[in-house]
Structure formats: structure tokens, C-alpha cells
Write an enzyme that holds these catalytic residues in place. Sequence first.
Site, PDB file in Angstrom:
ATOM      1  N   GLY A   5      -7.278  -7.226  -1.401  1.00 22.12           N
ATOM      2  CA  GLY A   5      -7.752  -8.581  -1.722  1.00 22.12           C
ATOM      3  C   GLY A   5      -9.160  -8.555  -2.277  1.00 22.12           C
ATOM      4  O   GLY A   5      -9.600  -7.547  -2.841  1.00 22.12           O
ATOM      5  N   LYS A  47     -14.404   0.211  -7.784  1.00 22.79           N
ATOM      6  CA  LYS A  47     -13.443  -0.580  -7.011  1.00 22.79           C
ATOM      7  C   LYS A  47     -12.383  -1.043  -7.999  1.00 22.79           C
ATOM      8  O   LYS A  47     -12.485  -2.100  -8.602  1.00 22.79           O
ATOM      9  CB  LYS A  47     -14.167  -1.775  -6.380  1.00 22.79           C
ATOM     10  CG  LYS A  47     -13.597  -2.235  -5.051  1.00 22.79           C
ATOM     11  CD  LYS A  47     -12.159  -2.693  -5.126  1.00 22.79           C
ATOM     12  CE  LYS A  47     -12.014  -4.057  -5.766  1.00 22.79           C
ATOM     13  NZ  LYS A  47     -10.602  -4.406  -6.059  1.00 22.79           N
ATOM     14  N   GLU A  62      -6.136 -18.903 -20.312  1.00 27.07           N
ATOM     15  CA  GLU A  62      -5.625 -17.543 -20.489  1.00 27.07           C
ATOM     16  C   GLU A  62      -4.331 -17.393 -19.691  1.00 27.07           C
ATOM     17  O   GLU A  62      -4.311 -17.651 -18.485  1.00 27.07           O
ATOM     18  CB  GLU A  62      -6.669 -16.541 -19.996  1.00 27.07           C
ATOM     19  CG  GLU A  62      -6.272 -15.115 -20.284  1.00 27.07           C
ATOM     20  CD  GLU A  62      -7.296 -14.122 -19.737  1.00 27.07           C
ATOM     21  OE1 GLU A  62      -7.739 -14.288 -18.591  1.00 27.07           O
ATOM     22  OE2 GLU A  62      -7.623 -13.178 -20.480  1.00 27.07           O
ATOM     23  N   CYS A  73      -6.764  -8.731 -22.597  1.00 32.63           N
ATOM     24  CA  CYS A  73      -7.762  -9.792 -22.736  1.00 32.63           C
ATOM     25  C   CYS A  73      -8.033 -10.155 -24.194  1.00 32.63           C
ATOM     26  O   CYS A  73      -8.438 -11.269 -24.497  1.00 32.63           O
ATOM     27  CB  CYS A  73      -9.062  -9.369 -22.061  1.00 32.63           C
ATOM     28  SG  CYS A  73      -9.655  -7.767 -22.625  1.00 32.63           S
ATOM     29  N   GLY A 126     -14.399  -5.950  -2.960  1.00 34.79           N
ATOM     30  CA  GLY A 126     -15.301  -6.274  -4.064  1.00 34.79           C
ATOM     31  C   GLY A 126     -16.463  -7.137  -3.608  1.00 34.79           C
ATOM     32  O   GLY A 126     -17.616  -6.919  -3.989  1.00 34.79           O
ATOM     33  N   GLY A 175      -8.884  -1.974  -2.115  1.00 33.53           N
ATOM     34  CA  GLY A 175      -8.506  -2.996  -1.135  1.00 33.53           C
ATOM     35  C   GLY A 175      -7.515  -3.946  -1.769  1.00 33.53           C
ATOM     36  O   GLY A 175      -7.501  -4.108  -2.993  1.00 33.53           O
ATOM     37  N   GLU A 208     -17.302  -8.498 -18.354  1.00 33.54           N
ATOM     38  CA  GLU A 208     -16.247  -8.479 -19.387  1.00 33.54           C
ATOM     39  C   GLU A 208     -15.109  -9.337 -18.853  1.00 33.54           C
ATOM     40  O   GLU A 208     -14.376  -8.911 -17.963  1.00 33.54           O
ATOM     41  CB  GLU A 208     -15.756  -7.048 -19.634  1.00 33.54           C
ATOM     42  CG  GLU A 208     -16.830  -6.056 -20.067  1.00 33.54           C
ATOM     43  CD  GLU A 208     -17.277  -6.226 -21.508  1.00 33.54           C
ATOM     44  OE1 GLU A 208     -16.847  -7.200 -22.160  1.00 33.54           O
ATOM     45  OE2 GLU A 208     -18.079  -5.401 -21.969  1.00 33.54           O
TER      46      GLU A 208
HETATM   47  P1  NAD Z   1      -9.329 -10.538 -11.311  1.00 32.68           P
HETATM   48  O1  NAD Z   1     -10.557 -11.256 -11.732  1.00 32.68           O
HETATM   49  O2  NAD Z   1      -8.366 -11.216 -10.423  1.00 32.68           O
HETATM   50  O3  NAD Z   1      -9.727  -9.183 -10.553  1.00 32.68           O
HETATM   51  C1  NAD Z   1     -10.579  -8.236 -11.149  1.00 32.68           C
HETATM   52  C2  NAD Z   1     -11.206  -7.370 -10.073  1.00 32.68           C
HETATM   53  O4  NAD Z   1     -12.080  -8.154  -9.261  1.00 32.68           O
HETATM   54  C3  NAD Z   1     -10.215  -6.738  -9.109  1.00 32.68           C
HETATM   55  O5  NAD Z   1     -10.643  -5.433  -8.809  1.00 32.68           O
HETATM   56  C4  NAD Z   1     -10.306  -7.645  -7.897  1.00 32.68           C
HETATM   57  O6  NAD Z   1      -9.905  -7.016  -6.697  1.00 32.68           O
HETATM   58  C5  NAD Z   1     -11.787  -7.954  -7.886  1.00 32.68           C
HETATM   59  N1  NAD Z   1     -12.171  -9.168  -7.168  1.00 32.68           N
HETATM   60  C6  NAD Z   1     -11.429 -10.276  -6.932  1.00 32.68           C
HETATM   61  N2  NAD Z   1     -12.173 -11.215  -6.297  1.00 32.68           N
HETATM   62  C7  NAD Z   1     -13.409 -10.682  -6.135  1.00 32.68           C
HETATM   63  C8  NAD Z   1     -14.627 -11.169  -5.565  1.00 32.68           C
HETATM   64  N3  NAD Z   1     -14.720 -12.392  -5.051  1.00 32.68           N
HETATM   65  N4  NAD Z   1     -15.716 -10.371  -5.584  1.00 32.68           N
HETATM   66  C9  NAD Z   1     -15.650  -9.140  -6.126  1.00 32.68           C
HETATM   67  N5  NAD Z   1     -14.530  -8.625  -6.673  1.00 32.68           N
HETATM   68  C10 NAD Z   1     -13.417  -9.389  -6.686  1.00 32.68           C
HETATM   69  O7  NAD Z   1      -8.642 -10.056 -12.662  1.00 32.68           O
HETATM   70  P2  NAD Z   1      -7.213  -9.349 -12.871  1.00 32.68           P
HETATM   71  O8  NAD Z   1      -6.146 -10.326 -12.588  1.00 32.68           O
HETATM   72  O9  NAD Z   1      -7.190  -8.012 -12.209  1.00 32.68           O
HETATM   73  O10 NAD Z   1      -7.263  -9.016 -14.432  1.00 32.68           O
HETATM   74  C11 NAD Z   1      -6.963  -9.950 -15.421  1.00 32.68           C
HETATM   75  C12 NAD Z   1      -8.223 -10.534 -15.986  1.00 32.68           C
HETATM   76  O11 NAD Z   1      -9.093  -9.504 -16.441  1.00 32.68           O
HETATM   77  C13 NAD Z   1      -7.949 -11.411 -17.183  1.00 32.68           C
HETATM   78  O12 NAD Z   1      -8.753 -12.556 -17.102  1.00 32.68           O
HETATM   79  C14 NAD Z   1      -8.386 -10.552 -18.351  1.00 32.68           C
HETATM   80  O13 NAD Z   1      -8.759 -11.253 -19.495  1.00 32.68           O
HETATM   81  C15 NAD Z   1      -9.537  -9.813 -17.759  1.00 32.68           C
HETATM   82  N6  NAD Z   1      -9.827  -8.599 -18.529  1.00 32.68           N
HETATM   83  C16 NAD Z   1     -10.933  -8.584 -19.324  1.00 32.68           C
HETATM   84  C17 NAD Z   1     -11.217  -7.469 -20.084  1.00 32.68           C
HETATM   85  C18 NAD Z   1     -12.456  -7.433 -20.956  1.00 32.68           C
HETATM   86  O14 NAD Z   1     -12.863  -6.352 -21.337  1.00 32.68           O
HETATM   87  N7  NAD Z   1     -13.064  -8.562 -21.301  1.00 32.68           N
HETATM   88  C19 NAD Z   1     -10.365  -6.348 -20.031  1.00 32.68           C
HETATM   89  C20 NAD Z   1      -9.231  -6.400 -19.222  1.00 32.68           C
HETATM   90  C21 NAD Z   1      -8.980  -7.540 -18.465  1.00 32.68           C
END
Ligand code: NAD
Length: 488
Positions: A218, A185, A395, A297, A222, A216, A260
Site C-alpha cells: 500500500g 520503492k 487519465e 503516461c 512510500g 509494500g 513525473e
Molecule cells: P500511483 O501514484 O498509484 O503509485 C506510484 C507509486 O507511489 C507506487 O510505488 C505507490 O506505492 C507509491 N505511493 C502511493 N501512495 C503514496 C504515498 N502517499 N506516499 C508515497 N508513495 C506512495 O501510480 P501507479 O498507479 O503505480 O502508476 C500510474 C501512474 O503513473 C499514472 O498516472 C501514470 O501517468 C504515471 N506515470 C508517469 C510517468 C512519467 O514519467 N510521467 C511514467 C509512468 C507512469
Amino acid sequence: MNSDGTYGHWIGGRWHEPAGAHYPVVNPATEETVGRAPEAGPADVDAAVRAAREAYEGWSRTSPAERAAILERIADVLASRSADLVPLLQQETGATIRVASSMQIPTAVDRFRRYARGALEPDTIPFAPQPVRTSPLAPGGLVNAAAVRRPLGVVACITSYNFPLVNLAGKVAPALAVGNTVVAKPAPQDPLTCLLLGGIMREAGLPDGVFNVITGSGAAAGEALVAHPGVDMISFTGSTAVGQAIARAAGASMKRTLMELGGKGAAIILEDAAPGVLRSAISAVGSTWAFHSGQICTAPTRVLVPRGRYEQVITALEQYARSLTVGDPVDNSTVVGPLITAGQRDRVEAYVAGAREQGARVVTGGARPDLKPGYYVAPTLLADVTPGMAVAQEEIFGPVVAALPYDSEDEAVGIANGTPYGLYDYVFGSDTARAWALAARLRSGNVGINTVQRHPETPFGGFKHSGIGRDGGSFGLHAYSELQAVVW
Ligand code: NAD
């Protein structure tokens, strides 16, 4: 992709039209629609999980050599599609063309090749024979045992935006190498190349249903995946807040998780940093502006400087930031492209405004560049930041660096460790033994000494709110398997 620019989900080895609508995926530089991704409803999620479940029995029983050969072919087909995929990847992510062409596909290809080899790594840990006394349980004798890595089942891979294929490959490749099946996803913002990965895998010989992709706009898709009883593990990359919600939901059904999450990296410049080391530190910290506009990140978003060298470092960083060309990401001279959405740009701008109100000095940047269309933020350097300010704690995920002075190494360690995060910190100093000793005091899953470069075999993950578990190298194989003890 259909002729009208819509995409289907990839389920069971074929395109699967969504029960509901499609939503637009927007190019952050042009604000034009790149394509329309499918909106997954519960029936689509269920179809994807069922396909993965049905494929599991067969795939988990293939030989490691067979899995290795298919992963190697996936790498070959992916590499051969680079010319088609790079423009799409560039458009949906807004990455500069340099980053899109040199990193997005090649790194994903490397990951499939790495785990083609990974499929062949030993999965059995033998133990020395143990003489065991007769007990009420069983007769005594010489007892043998081994611990064997077994696949977990169906793994849901939920990823963030920025490096969509690379992030996904880092999960899918080790998961498949061990014998799991996958429902991916990808992030709502840049999912289109991930949808195309399904056809690439099929062409490479991956059996239908082993890899499925749903999308999706939103949180619903997920959430449905996390709640689905047919999913055994959630491998998540994204924000800490969403990771916490997933961990809570996954706990109810004891799903395995790999988390992560976010980061707030500190780069500590030591007093003894010689001019060459200082130059490395400046370009390393500058990567927060120059590499994917800071939407990384692991970026060193806080620079901690001995008070006596503070203004010298601020001046060097200011010069560096001002030298970076902001603008159209497909222009070869551009270094800083747009942020992913208008919402993300507004969020970053709000952090800068908040810091200004709290007394931080905006050394450079801070104003919206005169570029339209596109969601641009100028490389921004904030000085006189104090550890409690939001820009030093939270962040931002944009091209913003906060510079903090320190008076002693103890204070530097305290500031570096003084956020909820612990993903990646950096130490820059001429005495590398001293830097090594300092690393031991940092509550961070990764520490770079005089470099932001990565080593592909190291365990990757976070301390504290930056995550749970490790992937990378052989650790990725461990993350997607469960140990079974066999005794005879
Ligand atoms: P996000 O947490 O908003 O979304 C990540 C994913 O989760 C998306 O696919 C989103 O649709 C899904 N999602 C959102 N709500 C959900 C729920 N309730 N249940 C299940 N899935 C859900 O993150 P983002 O804005 O896409 O990315 C930025 C973040 O990702 C930053 O915090 C960054 O640090 C982190 N990041 C971490 C790493 C790492 O390896 N540690 C790498 C890249 C990005």
C-alpha cells in the site's frame, strides 16, 4: 528469493527479511501468484535509509571514473541476466513477450550505460574573472568563481507500475552517476525484478548500502520514506494525486523533488496531413491500444481531427483497433495483453460506461473480451467525445482512445491544452514548419511531430499537473545534483 517464493527487502548489500508479512504479486494474465514481496514497516524503511546514509560518505567521494566503471558493469551484468529476468518481468507486469523481451531489459541496460558516460560529464561551470570594486565587505580585485554540481545525498526513488526496471533505471543510474545513494520503492504491483536488481548491482561491484530496495502493498512504505528525515530527495513517478500528496509532505522538510506524473496526450492531425502522414498518425494513436495496453503516461489518448476528415480517421482507427490480437501476453501474436489488476480493468470499464452515458459513440471495443483468466480490456475507440467529458479530461491508463473533431487550429490548441495535464502531445501534418509553430502553443513538456518515437537525450517531464523537473540525458544529471558556487 527464498525457496517458498518469498522475497526480502534489499538493504545494505544483503537480503533483509521484513519485520512484517509478505504480500502476493499477481500475474495479470493468469491471476496466479508470481512471488511474495516483503511488506515494509517503519523499521525496514529506517534500516534502508540508514544503510544509504552510511554509504553516502564513501560513494559521494569516489572518482567519476570509478562510478562510470561500476555503472558500465551494472549494465553488463543486467544484460547477461536477461534470459532469467524477462520471464519474471513478463509475469509480474503482464507485458506482451515482445515488449518484455525487446524493451524492458534492453532499455534499462541502455540507461545504465548512458549514465556511465554521464558520470564523466563535466560537473564544473567556470566563470570569467570579474574585476570587483573594494567594498565594506572585502577588498576588491580580480575575483574567480565556478559553479559545481554536487550530489544531494540520499535519494528515495518511488516508481509506478508498467516498466518497473526501466523506470527505476532512469532514476537510479543518474542518481548514482552523480554520487548519491538510493532507496528504491518500486510499485506494489510489479516489484520483484527491482528487488533482484540489488544483487546485480552488488555483483557489478557497487558498495553495500549505495542501492537499497524496499516494497509494500500500500501507500505506507512510500509515506514513511517521504517522511524520513534521512532522505534528501524524492524522485517520484506516478499519478498526479499521489505526487501532490508527496509534494505537500516533502515541503515540510524541504526535500528536493522530481515529479513525473500523469498525462492526457493529444494527437492533433492537421488538415494538410498527406496519406503517409495520416498512416503514421493512425499507428501512433493506435499505440494507445498496442503498446502495453495503454498503461503509458505519454500515450496519445485523445485524437483531434479536422471535422471534414473526422469519419475517415474514425474508420481508419477502427480498422486498426480491430486488427490487434488481444489475449495471452506470452503468445507471440498477441499485441494487447491484460491490464495490471482487476481494479484497473474495472476503472477503465467505468470510464467507458460513463462516456457512453454522456453520449459518446463506442465505435469499437467497450465490452469485456471473453478471456479468462486475466484482466483484459478490448481496444476501445470513442467517437463524438466532447472536451468536457471525463474521458477527455482524466487519465484513464488503459487501451481507450477518445476522438474529438475540431473546426480551427485555435480550437484544436484549446482542446489540447484544456486539461490539467501537459506531458506529451503530438502533431501530425505534412508542413513540418507549421507543426513546429503549433508546438510552441502547446502547454506540454514534450511534443512529437509525425512520430511517437523518443530521443534519449531530450529533457523529459511535464508542464502543469504532469510534473515538476526534468530528467533524461544530461538533464538527469542536473536533476540529481545541487549547484554549489565556489569563489576565490
Ligand atoms: P500511483 O501514484 O498509484 O503509485 C506510484 C507509486 O507511489 C507506487 O510505488 C505507490 O506505492 C507509491 N505511493 C502511493 N501512495 C503514496 C504515498 N502517499 N506516499 C508515497 N508513495 C506512495 O501510480 P501507479 O498507479 O503505480 O502508476 C500510474 C501512474 O503513473 C499514472 O498516472 C501514470 O501517468 C504515471 N506515470 C508517469 C510517468 C512519467 O514519467 N510521467 C511514467 C509512468 C507512469
